[in-house]
Write an enzyme that holds these catalytic residues in place. Structure first.
Site, PDB file in Angstrom:
ATOM      1  CD  GLU A  87       7.814  -0.736   7.455  1.00 29.41           C
ATOM      2  OE1 GLU A  87       6.871  -1.218   6.975  1.00 29.41           O
ATOM      3  OE2 GLU A  87       8.232   0.869   6.924  1.00 29.41           O
ATOM      4  CE  LYS A 138       3.061  -6.280   3.562  1.00 33.21           C
ATOM      5  NZ  LYS A 138       2.557  -5.112   4.886  1.00 33.21           N
ATOM      6  CG  ASP A 181      -0.586   0.090   1.854  1.00 31.44           C
ATOM      7  OD1 ASP A 181       0.453  -0.411   3.127  1.00 31.44           O
ATOM      8  OD2 ASP A 181      -1.532  -0.347   3.666  1.00 31.44           O
ATOM      9  CB  SER A 182       4.925   1.788   0.116  1.00 32.62           C
ATOM     10  OG  SER A 182       4.675   0.618  -1.035  1.00 32.62           O
TER      11      SER A 182
END
Ligand code: KIV
Length: 263
Positions: A181, A112, A44-45
């Site tokens: 992350e 994800k 979704d970046s």
């Protein structure tokens, strides 16, 4: 990277060979990076680097489905992961409805979702209904507004213990791999050792089971900001701008097109 990976080859890669994950949002780049990536993440970046927004929070399911279809067209031999965007998995029922749409309308191999132990029931519900899940723990970009920024995790003993609990909960719920992350490297190492599924890092040091980077960051195309964990493997923005300036100059000087470009 040769033969398309499967859930079991990915799981079995732990301790054997680091996994290479790269994001892609369109067919053009998916095709270019397919030979180098074990897994392609339609992150979704894309809401930031493709759509120009300041964070990932406003990405929609429709956007994710559109870009996943483009990626699957460009990289037909790749294992493709689609991010479930913010607000699309706030309950296990909603998560299943939305993940089912992703599976029915694209060729994605898994979804994800961001979150740890608090999302375990959702992961269980998806995996027990035929949707493979990649977890995402540590710094969660979809929480940027509620957390007031991007905060590195694993700085305290409590955070370290929580991360281990999160990883174990996601594994026990049936996820086949997870992204970690923005976590202190020594903590990410311990988290990766605590589970038997691959833990793929971004900003989490070298001692995990693979790495993921956003393609537009690693190719130096995204200029707005560069997180510390990004290595730019080329200066894409400069290369593109120089090529465009050369084209503009040749058009203005009537040096393009030449004989060989003319019918
Ligand atoms: O959206 C994305 O690209 C991601 C990566 C940062 C792991 O989730």
């Amino acid at each position: 990277m040769g033969k398309k990976l499967t859930i079991s080859t990915i799981k079995n890669s732990k301790g054997q060979k680091p996994l290479v994950m790269i994001t892609a949002y369109d067919a053009l780049f998916a095709k270019l990076l397919e030979p180098s990536a074990d897994m392609i993440l339609v992150g979704d970046s894309l809401n930031m680097s493709f759509a120009g927004k300041s964070d990932t929070v406003s990405a929609t399911l429709e956007q994710m489905i559109y870009h996943t279809n483009a990626v699957c067209m460009g990289a037909q031999n790749s294992f493709v992961i689609t991010d479930m965007p913010f607000g699309t998995y706030t309950s296990k029922e909603l998560a299943l409805i939305n993940a089912t749409k992703v599976f029915q309308q694209t060729q994605a191999d898994c979804v994800k979702i961001e979150g740890g132990a608090d999302k375990a029931d959702i992961v269980t519900h998806l995996t027990s209904n035929g949707i493979a899940v990649c977890g995402h723990i540590g710094l969660l970009p979809q929480s940027v507004r509620s957390e007031g920024g991007y905060k590195v995790k694993g700085k305290t003993t409590e955070e370290k213990e929580q991360l281990i609990k999160d990883a174990k909960a996601i594994e026990n719920a049936g996820a086949f791999c997870m992204v970690i992350e923005g976590v202190k490297a020594e903590v990410a190492k311990v988290v990766a050792e605590a589970v038997s599924i691959p833990v793929v890092g971004i900003g989490a040091g070298a001692d995990v089971d693979g790495q993921v980077l956003v393609f537009s960051d690693m190719l130096g195309l995204f200029e707005a900001f560069t997180p510390k964990f990004v290595k730019k493997y080329m200066d894409g923005a400069t290369l593109v701008k120089n090529a465009l300036a050369e084209y503009a100059e040749e058009v203005q000087n009537k040096n393009f097109p030449k004989e060989e470009h003319t019918y």
